[in-house]
Motif scaffolding. Structure first.
Motif, PDB file in Angstrom:
ATOM      1  N   ALA A   1       0.840  -1.207   0.000  1.00  0.00           N
ATOM      2  CA  ALA A   1       0.000   0.000   0.000  1.00  0.00           C
ATOM      3  C   ALA A   1       0.871   1.251   0.000  1.00  0.00           C
ATOM      4  O   ALA A   1       0.554   2.234  -0.678  1.00  0.00           O
ATOM      5  N   ILE A   2       1.970   1.223   0.744  1.00  0.00           N
ATOM      6  CA  ILE A   2       2.882   2.370   0.773  1.00  0.00           C
ATOM      7  C   ILE A   2       3.528   2.564  -0.593  1.00  0.00           C
ATOM      8  O   ILE A   2       3.610   3.684  -1.094  1.00  0.00           O
ATOM      9  N   CYS A   3       3.974   1.462  -1.212  1.00  0.00           N
ATOM     10  CA  CYS A   3       4.550   1.545  -2.566  1.00  0.00           C
ATOM     11  C   CYS A   3       3.556   2.197  -3.527  1.00  0.00           C
ATOM     12  O   CYS A   3       3.930   3.060  -4.326  1.00  0.00           O
ATOM     13  N   SER A   4       2.306   1.801  -3.430  1.00  0.00           N
ATOM     14  CA  SER A   4       1.272   2.351  -4.302  1.00  0.00           C
ATOM     15  C   SER A   4       1.053   3.840  -4.020  1.00  0.00           C
ATOM     16  O   SER A   4       0.956   4.641  -4.955  1.00  0.00           O
ATOM     17  N   GLN A   5       1.001   4.221  -2.758  1.00  0.00           N
ATOM     18  CA  GLN A   5       0.738   5.618  -2.405  1.00  0.00           C
ATOM     19  C   GLN A   5       1.873   6.548  -2.820  1.00  0.00           C
ATOM     20  O   GLN A   5       1.627   7.672  -3.246  1.00  0.00           O
ATOM     21  N   ILE A   6       3.123   6.096  -2.677  1.00  0.00           N
ATOM     22  CA  ILE A   6       4.233   6.981  -3.065  1.00  0.00           C
ATOM     23  C   ILE A   6       4.625   6.800  -4.525  1.00  0.00           C
ATOM     24  O   ILE A   6       5.424   7.571  -5.049  1.00  0.00           O
ATOM     25  N   GLY A   7       4.076   5.775  -5.176  1.00  0.00           N
ATOM     26  CA  GLY A   7       4.327   5.563  -6.594  1.00  0.00           C
ATOM     27  C   GLY A   7       5.698   4.999  -6.909  1.00  0.00           C
ATOM     28  O   GLY A   7       6.201   5.193  -8.014  1.00  0.00           O
ATOM     29  N   LYS A   8       6.289   4.289  -5.943  1.00  0.00           N
ATOM     30  CA  LYS A   8       7.608   3.684  -6.158  1.00  0.00           C
ATOM     31  C   LYS A   8       7.634   2.277  -5.575  1.00  0.00           C
ATOM     32  O   LYS A   8       7.246   2.071  -4.431  1.00  0.00           O
ATOM     33  N   GLN A   9       8.133   1.345  -6.360  1.00  0.00           N
ATOM     34  CA  GLN A   9       8.252  -0.035  -5.902  1.00  0.00           C
ATOM     35  C   GLN A   9       9.595  -0.293  -5.223  1.00  0.00           C
ATOM     36  O   GLN A   9       9.745  -1.279  -4.522  1.00  0.00           O
ATOM     37  N   GLU A  10      10.573   0.572  -5.455  1.00  0.00           N
ATOM     38  CA  GLU A  10      11.896   0.345  -4.874  1.00  0.00           C
ATOM     39  C   GLU A  10      12.469   1.636  -4.315  1.00  0.00           C
ATOM     40  O   GLU A  10      11.841   2.272  -3.490  1.00  0.00           O
ATOM     41  N   THR A  11      13.643   2.029  -4.735  1.00  0.00           N
ATOM     42  CA  THR A  11      14.426   3.105  -4.147  1.00  0.00           C
ATOM     43  C   THR A  11      13.598   4.363  -3.867  1.00  0.00           C
ATOM     44  O   THR A  11      12.845   4.821  -4.717  1.00  0.00           O
ATOM     45  N   THR A  12      13.769   4.903  -2.634  1.00  0.00           N
ATOM     46  CA  THR A  12      13.045   6.106  -2.216  1.00  0.00           C
ATOM     47  C   THR A  12      14.018   7.176  -1.737  1.00  0.00           C
ATOM     48  O   THR A  12      15.184   6.906  -1.478  1.00  0.00           O
ATOM     49  N   SER A  13      13.494   8.381  -1.568  1.00  0.00           N
ATOM     50  CA  SER A  13      14.252   9.536  -1.097  1.00  0.00           C
ATOM     51  C   SER A  13      13.696   9.987   0.260  1.00  0.00           C
ATOM     52  O   SER A  13      12.476  10.028   0.447  1.00  0.00           O
ATOM     53  N   MET A  14      14.588  10.342   1.170  1.00  0.00           N
ATOM     54  CA  MET A  14      14.171  10.822   2.497  1.00  0.00           C
ATOM     55  C   MET A  14      13.274  12.049   2.377  1.00  0.00           C
ATOM     56  O   MET A  14      12.188  12.096   2.953  1.00  0.00           O
TER      57      MET A  14
ATOM     58  N   ASN B   1      11.984  13.587  -0.536  1.00  0.00           N
ATOM     59  CA  ASN B   1      10.957  13.603  -1.579  1.00  0.00           C
ATOM     60  C   ASN B   1       9.860  12.564  -1.388  1.00  0.00           C
ATOM     61  O   ASN B   1       8.777  12.706  -1.956  1.00  0.00           O
ATOM     62  N   ASP B   2      10.136  11.510  -0.629  1.00  0.00           N
ATOM     63  CA  ASP B   2       9.163  10.420  -0.470  1.00  0.00           C
ATOM     64  C   ASP B   2       8.766  10.177   0.992  1.00  0.00           C
ATOM     65  O   ASP B   2       7.595  10.247   1.345  1.00  0.00           O
ATOM     66  N   LEU B   3       9.747   9.899   1.859  1.00  0.00           N
ATOM     67  CA  LEU B   3       9.443   9.524   3.238  1.00  0.00           C
ATOM     68  C   LEU B   3       8.858  10.674   4.045  1.00  0.00           C
ATOM     69  O   LEU B   3       7.845  10.515   4.724  1.00  0.00           O
ATOM     70  N   LYS B   4       9.482  11.837   3.970  1.00  0.00           N
ATOM     71  CA  LYS B   4       9.005  13.014   4.723  1.00  0.00           C
ATOM     72  C   LYS B   4       7.574  13.395   4.333  1.00  0.00           C
ATOM     73  O   LYS B   4       6.706  13.503   5.214  1.00  0.00           O
ATOM     74  N   PRO B   5       7.264  13.584   3.035  1.00  0.00           N
ATOM     75  CA  PRO B   5       5.883  13.934   2.678  1.00  0.00           C
ATOM     76  C   PRO B   5       4.877  12.842   3.047  1.00  0.00           C
ATOM     77  O   PRO B   5       3.757  13.138   3.449  1.00  0.00           O
ATOM     78  N   PHE B   6       5.277  11.577   2.917  1.00  0.00           N
ATOM     79  CA  PHE B   6       4.371  10.479   3.267  1.00  0.00           C
ATOM     80  C   PHE B   6       3.981  10.574   4.738  1.00  0.00           C
ATOM     81  O   PHE B   6       2.804  10.493   5.088  1.00  0.00           O
ATOM     82  N   LEU B   7       4.978  10.742   5.617  1.00  0.00           N
ATOM     83  CA  LEU B   7       4.682  10.840   7.046  1.00  0.00           C
ATOM     84  C   LEU B   7       3.835  12.075   7.351  1.00  0.00           C
ATOM     85  O   LEU B   7       2.877  11.988   8.129  1.00  0.00           O
ATOM     86  N   GLN B   8       4.149  13.196   6.732  1.00  0.00           N
ATOM     87  CA  GLN B   8       3.369  14.412   6.969  1.00  0.00           C
ATOM     88  C   GLN B   8       1.918  14.238   6.518  1.00  0.00           C
ATOM     89  O   GLN B   8       0.996  14.679   7.199  1.00  0.00           O
ATOM     90  N   ASN B   9       1.724  13.554   5.397  1.00  0.00           N
ATOM     91  CA  ASN B   9       0.369  13.300   4.892  1.00  0.00           C
ATOM     92  C   ASN B   9      -0.400  12.297   5.746  1.00  0.00           C
ATOM     93  O   ASN B   9      -1.612  12.177   5.620  1.00  0.00           O
ATOM     94  N   HIS B  10       0.322  11.554   6.613  1.00  0.00           N
ATOM     95  CA  HIS B  10      -0.319  10.564   7.479  1.00  0.00           C
ATOM     96  C   HIS B  10      -0.312  11.013   8.944  1.00  0.00           C
ATOM     97  O   HIS B  10      -0.356  10.188   9.863  1.00  0.00           O
ATOM     98  N   GLY B  11      -0.245  12.337   9.149  1.00  0.00           N
ATOM     99  CA  GLY B  11      -0.444  12.879  10.485  1.00  0.00           C
ATOM    100  C   GLY B  11       0.779  12.957  11.378  1.00  0.00           C
ATOM    101  O   GLY B  11       0.654  13.000  12.603  1.00  0.00           O
ATOM    102  N   PHE B  12       1.969  13.006  10.785  1.00  0.00           N
ATOM    103  CA  PHE B  12       3.195  13.109  11.575  1.00  0.00           C
ATOM    104  C   PHE B  12       3.876  14.449  11.329  1.00  0.00           C
ATOM    105  O   PHE B  12       3.900  14.945  10.204  1.00  0.00           O
TER     106      PHE B  12
END
Length: 128
Positions: A33-46, A48-59
């Motif tokens: 589900a996380i891969c689908s939400q961020i649109g990446k199946q593999e390599t991510t960026s702190m 560009n990907d992880l920070k916005p994901f956490l912010q969008n999920h209430g962190f």
């Protein structure tokens, strides 16, 4: 999600899903589900990907560059570099331990071959 009772998850041998797996440990969401939400199946960026994901999920998050593992606080995602590898690797620091989605639970990294680069501290926003 109660981030005090984090369950260790493995990213799987030979995959490049450490970022998604760390996010799954934090949020309790499935890795797919996380891969689908961020649109990446593999390599991510702190940033560009992880920070916005956490912010969008209430962190709330705080990013900082570091040189040593002990500089990273608990409840943070740490980006590390391993000698001989061309890409970075994400691990979760909780209760003074590192939940490494590739290697398991690590109490202390050998800083001769592993280098801490930065961390992303996170805290669930209160819903007052």
């Amino acid at each position: 999600m109660n981030t005090n009772n984090t369950k260790y998850l493995s990213q799987g041998y030979g995959t490049k899903k450490c970022g998604q797996t760390v996010l799954a440990m934090i949020t309790g969401l499935p890795v797919d589900a996380i891969c689908s939400q961020i649109g990446k199946q593999e390599t991510t960026s702190m940033l560009n990907d992880l920070k916005p994901f956490l912010q969008n999920h209430g962190f709330d998050t705080e990013f900082k560059r570091i040189r040593y593992f002990e500089e990273a606080p608990n409840n943070s995602i740490v980006l590390l570099s391993k000698q001989g590898f061309s890409t970075g690797h994400f691990v979760l620091k909780k209760k003074k331990k590192y939940l490494d989605p590739y290697e398991g639970v690590i109490h202390k990294y050998n800083e001769d071959i592993n280098y801490a680069l930065c961390f992303l501290k996170f805290k669930k926003r209160s819903t007052d």
